[in-house]
Design a protein around this motif. Structure first.
Motif, PDB file in Angstrom:
ATOM      1  N   PHE A 131      94.471  48.938  73.506  1.00  0.00           N
ATOM      2  CA  PHE A 131      95.522  49.662  74.212  1.00  0.00           C
ATOM      3  C   PHE A 131      95.742  49.047  75.586  1.00  0.00           C
ATOM      4  N   VAL A 132      96.834  49.473  76.183  1.00  0.00           N
ATOM      5  CA  VAL A 132      97.222  48.934  77.480  1.00  0.00           C
ATOM      6  C   VAL A 132      97.608  50.089  78.396  1.00  0.00           C
ATOM      7  N   LEU A 133      97.156  50.033  79.642  1.00  0.00           N
ATOM      8  CA  LEU A 133      97.556  50.995  80.668  1.00  0.00           C
ATOM      9  C   LEU A 133      98.720  50.412  81.452  1.00  0.00           C
ATOM     10  N   LEU A 134      99.807  51.180  81.525  1.00  0.00           N
ATOM     11  CA  LEU A 134     101.055  50.713  82.130  1.00  0.00           C
ATOM     12  C   LEU A 134     101.423  51.575  83.324  1.00  0.00           C
ATOM     13  N   ARG A 135     102.004  50.932  84.337  1.00  0.00           N
ATOM     14  CA  ARG A 135     102.490  51.677  85.501  1.00  0.00           C
ATOM     15  C   ARG A 135     103.685  52.534  85.146  1.00  0.00           C
ATOM     16  N   ASP A 136     104.547  52.031  84.277  1.00  0.00           N
ATOM     17  CA  ASP A 136     105.787  52.740  83.947  1.00  0.00           C
ATOM     18  C   ASP A 136     106.274  52.264  82.583  1.00  0.00           C
ATOM     19  N   LEU A 137     107.347  52.870  82.114  1.00  0.00           N
ATOM     20  CA  LEU A 137     107.934  52.508  80.833  1.00  0.00           C
ATOM     21  C   LEU A 137     109.321  51.896  81.014  1.00  0.00           C
ATOM     22  N   SER A 138     109.528  51.253  82.133  1.00  0.00           N
ATOM     23  CA  SER A 138     110.768  50.507  82.356  1.00  0.00           C
ATOM     24  C   SER A 138     110.459  49.045  82.664  1.00  0.00           C
ATOM     25  N   ASP A 139     109.581  48.828  83.645  1.00  0.00           N
ATOM     26  CA  ASP A 139     109.151  47.464  83.956  1.00  0.00           C
ATOM     27  C   ASP A 139     107.981  47.023  83.088  1.00  0.00           C
ATOM     28  N   PHE A 140     107.219  47.971  82.554  1.00  0.00           N
ATOM     29  CA  PHE A 140     106.054  47.719  81.706  1.00  0.00           C
ATOM     30  C   PHE A 140     105.009  46.869  82.427  1.00  0.00           C
ATOM     31  N   GLY A 141     104.825  47.179  83.719  1.00  0.00           N
ATOM     32  CA  GLY A 141     103.787  46.516  84.476  1.00  0.00           C
ATOM     33  C   GLY A 141     102.408  46.933  83.986  1.00  0.00           C
TER      34      GLY A 141
END
Length: 553
Positions: free
Chosen positions: A334-344
């Motif tokens: 899995f991956v932890l993301l800052r947001d669901l627009s930039d997918f940082g």
């Protein structure tokens, strides 16, 4: 596979106990926003991990180690369902170093680049190198070695050899069947390979560039399951209606996502995003599957639907039944993301551990460059009546121009010691005669290709490739201006991604100084010999009219 240990029956029993709260887990990610593409939801939950797999979602769990997500989005690790690792110019460990930080946790490699050079040993090496890479690396077994009757590489693999490759652990199916004329025309050799694929009970990957109408119906009827060659919405919909899975490709040489985004907005059930071929400089500059997700969401696709295109959908297609979701029993990728627009990406996990690229690459003998004794006296005349190959910066298809109208010469030379070469004119590259770009990465036979330059510069570039054992070189005035050695089969380097990208950047800058207009000249040049992509392609034997399936006289 990646070398992450599989969970056996005893561990599954422990997984049940951990899920029920009877004993603590190994890792707890607390306070996450879980992205669940299977239900198009994003919901708050803690994620409990044991023995490398997800044990439970919810709250009130205990674990030996706790990570505070603090509201970060927790999505399944991204899976590239069709990629040629060799096209990045990196070994699997180097590729992992470039993409793990972008959220990619698994890839289905199609190593026909290596297999065309080294035979089945290339596939075995790719799987072995994948096991120490830090990624989960599965593979498909190359179906077309050589890609067509018009190509000669370093190996020939018949149906019996393909059947052997399909039995290797980690192989998920038959790789892209590029020889669609052989499929449609009933070629015995091609159909023997298809029968080997069907006999394995695994997937049969398709590759049908430009095929439409009844020919597409026939291609699908042959038992193929997918296609990644659609370039227009009509082509994409036609493939979906024919029951084929739609792989939407966005690589360095073929960019189809923007054109096909209207189809993805219709939420087709059987679709995924793939990169196919992407170079190291683009991976570091723009990203991998995360970049494709940004494009989809910016174009109006729901984030959960976008995530499905790189997680549960490719996992379902390839039969990876415990990968592609954050759900009990699934691998804890899995991956932890800052947001669901930039997918940082904040952190990537494979098997419940923070993902790190491997540092060991197995040795790979063979695969150098031998242009033959006659190379030093070679000249490269172009038949006056031959049409001009029109080159595109964004597609791997080529156009047909009037004879004599080109602005740069292309030379393709056999690199396996057979002493053959031919030349044609191209337009659209801007290379002219100011210098030569030479490469030993030429899909799929991986002969040597030279764009632009005088005869002397082409010869000098060829000898430079030989001395490096293969690679990329720019020569002007007889002098090497920039280079990137690729000692692994003349296709890959084990340099760290940043160093490889820097060397490749020097090559690109040297090409631009010579007038080249291509944003990724090495990647574009590498497709100008692929005989299964229309319309004109050059091999050591001559200029091929792909649509007519014949060499020009």
């Amino acid at each position: 596979m990646s070398g992450v240990s599989e969970v056996n029956v005893v561990d599954r029993r422990r997984l049940v106990r951990v899920a029920r709260g009877e004993e603590p887990g190994d890792l707890l990610v607390r306070g996450a926003q879980v992205v669940q593409p299977a239900t198009r939801e994003v919901f708050a939950a803690d994620v409990l991990v044991a023995d490398g797999r997800i044990a439970a979602l919810g709250s009130g769990f205990q674990a030996a180690r706790v990570i505070e997500a603090r509201g970060a989005f927790l999505a399944p690790g991204f899976i590239d369902g069709h990629v040629h690792i060799e096209s990045s110019l990196l070994t699997p460990a180097g590729f992992a170093g470039a993409v793990l930080g972008r959220g990619t946790t698994g890839v289905v490699a199609e190593p026909h680049e290596l297999v065309n050079v080294l035979g089945a040993a290339g596939l075995e090496w790719m799987l072995a190198a994948g096991r120490t890479s830090g990624l989960r690396v599965w593979a498909s077994a190359p179906s077309c070695v050589p890609a067509s009757p018009f190509e000669s590489g370093g190996a020939v693999v018949d149906a019996e050899g393909v059947a052997g490759m399909l039995r290797l652990p980690g192989v998920l199916g038959l790789a892209e069947m590029m020889n669609y004329p052989g499929v449609l025309g009933g070629s015995g050799d091609v159909w023997d390979v298809l029968e080997a694929g069907r006999g394995s009970g695994l997937r049969l990957d398709g590759h049908a560039s430009g095929v439409r109408g009844r020919d597409l119906m026939g291609y699908a009827a042959a038992g193929l399951h997918s296609d990644h060659e659609a370039t227009t919405p009509d082509e994409a919909r036609e493939r979906l209606r024919a029951g084929l899975w739609l792989m939407v490709r966005e690589g360095s040489a073929a960019r189809n996502l923007e054109a096909l985004l209207p189809v993805l907005l219709e939420r087709p059930r059987r679709a995924m995003l793939v990169s196919d071929d992407v170079s190291v400089d683009e991976l570091l500059e723009l990203g991998h599957l995360d970049r494709l997700l940004r494009t989809c969401v910016a174009g109006g696709l729901h984030p959960a639907d976008a995530v499905a295109l790189v997680t549960c959908n490719p996992a379902e297609y390839w039969g990876l039944h415990d990968t592609g979701l954050v759900a009990p029993g699934y691998h804890a990728d899995f991956v932890l993301l800052r947001d669901l627009s930039d997918f940082g990406v904040l952190e990537t996990f494979v098997g419940g551990q923070e993902a790190r690229a491997g540092t060991v690459t197995p040795p790979l003998p063979g695969g150098g460059v031998n242009l033959g004794a006659g190379w030093d006296a070679a000249t490269f005349g172009v038949p006056a009546h031959w049409p001009v190959m029109q080159v595109s910066a964004s597609q791997i298809t080529t156009g047909v121009g009037e004879p004599g109208s080109g602005d740069a010469r292309l030379v393709v030379a056999d690199r396996y010691g057979r002493g053959e070469w031919s030349a044609c004119l191209t337009s659209g590259t801007g290379m002219g005669n100011g210098g030569t770009l030479g490469i030993s990465v030429l899909h799929d036979a991986h002969n040597a290709a030279f764009l632009g330059g005088t005869d002397a510069d082409v010869r000098a570039a060829g000898r430079a490739l030989e001395a490096m054992g293969g690679g990329v070189v720019v020569v002007s005035g007889g002098e090497v201006r920039a280079s990137l050695p690729l000692p692994f089969a003349g296709l890959m380097t084990d340099q760290p991604p940043a160093e490889a990208a820097a060397r490749l950047g020097e090559v690109t800058a040297a090409c631009r100084a010579l007038g080249c207009r291509l944003p990724y000249p090495v990647t574009t040049l590498s497709f100008l010999g692929l005989t299964v992509i229309p319309a004109l392609k050059l091999t050591p034997r001559g200029l091929l009219d792909v649509n007519a399936w014949t060499y020009l006289p």
